[in-house]
Design a protein around this motif. Sequence first.
Motif, PDB file in Angstrom:
ATOM      1  N   ASN A  28     -49.034 -49.026  14.145  1.00 58.78           N
ATOM      2  CA  ASN A  28     -48.692 -47.702  14.679  1.00 58.78           C
ATOM      3  C   ASN A  28     -48.479 -46.782  13.482  1.00 58.78           C
ATOM      4  O   ASN A  28     -48.412 -47.276  12.339  1.00 58.78           O
ATOM      5  CB  ASN A  28     -47.480 -47.783  15.624  1.00 58.78           C
ATOM      6  CG  ASN A  28     -46.212 -48.219  14.921  1.00 58.78           C
ATOM      7  OD1 ASN A  28     -45.940 -47.784  13.792  1.00 58.78           O
ATOM      8  ND2 ASN A  28     -45.422 -49.063  15.556  1.00 58.78           N
ATOM      9  N   SER A 164     -43.322 -54.179  21.036  1.00 59.91           N
ATOM     10  CA  SER A 164     -41.952 -53.846  20.644  1.00 59.91           C
ATOM     11  C   SER A 164     -41.074 -55.092  20.837  1.00 59.91           C
ATOM     12  O   SER A 164     -39.988 -55.027  21.410  1.00 59.91           O
ATOM     13  CB  SER A 164     -41.441 -52.655  21.471  1.00 59.91           C
ATOM     14  OG  SER A 164     -40.165 -52.286  21.100  1.00 59.91           O
ATOM     15  N   ARG A 166     -38.644 -57.999  19.734  1.00 56.53           N
ATOM     16  CA  ARG A 166     -37.533 -57.962  18.775  1.00 56.53           C
ATOM     17  C   ARG A 166     -37.008 -59.336  18.375  1.00 56.53           C
ATOM     18  O   ARG A 166     -36.269 -59.470  17.416  1.00 56.53           O
ATOM     19  CB  ARG A 166     -36.367 -57.156  19.371  1.00 56.53           C
ATOM     20  CG  ARG A 166     -36.677 -55.702  19.610  1.00 56.53           C
ATOM     21  CD  ARG A 166     -36.632 -54.914  18.298  1.00 56.53           C
ATOM     22  NE  ARG A 166     -37.380 -53.663  18.399  1.00 56.53           N
ATOM     23  CZ  ARG A 166     -36.959 -52.591  19.062  1.00 56.53           C
ATOM     24  NH1 ARG A 166     -35.784 -52.616  19.661  1.00 56.53           N
ATOM     25  NH2 ARG A 166     -37.689 -51.515  19.105  1.00 56.53           N
TER      26      ARG A 166
END
Length: 215
Positions: A28, A164, A166
Amino acid sequence: MLIFIDSANIEEIKEIHEMGFLSGVTTNPTLVAKEKKGYHQVIRDICAIVDGPVSAEVLSGDYCSMMEEAKILAGLHPNVVVKIPVCSEGLKTVAKLAGLGIKTNATLVFSANQALLAARAGASYVSPFIGRIDDVSHEGINLLADIISIFQQGKIKTQIISASVRHPGHVLASSKLGAHISTIPFNVIKQIIFHPQTEEGIARFKRDWEAAVNN
Ligand code: G3P
């Protein structure tokens, strides 16, 4: 479930790629910016290492500029998948790119309805951001489960990327739910590889063998 790395760092990507389980890469703008190299150069360097889909995100916010950027990104290497944020202009871009045969990864997905629209617009991949949903005290994994169920019912071919990520628990849950892909940061991949009992076992086997040989 396939394993992608969420990184733009060449050393991290090389290290993980050498272990043989990596099927693709997502990046990104934040990750690419950390590398302090040209945007296109970073994407080209990654494509030279990993023979699989490499997501590269557009930076602009309007349809015409996104289209222009997407064509340039897609032209960098045949494995480039253009990452497009889900918004009105983004969906229009996804639809147009699908018509041109350019693969897209619909990103910044925070609801199952967004994922459905992106898939119907022709996205090759959708990326629900499960960690960022956890950040605001909701359950990112529930979003992933909803998208998987909706896509299964609609026989939708768009691949679902759990993004995303974690911690290792996110990876396990994504895999059990049936996500096609999990894109995992370097540090979380390292956490998954490491187990204290494996380390202890390696040390014990070595100790026992050496003790026997030395007697
Ligand atoms: O693939 C999604 C990722 O790039 C965003 O992750 O950790 O910034 O929420 P994160």
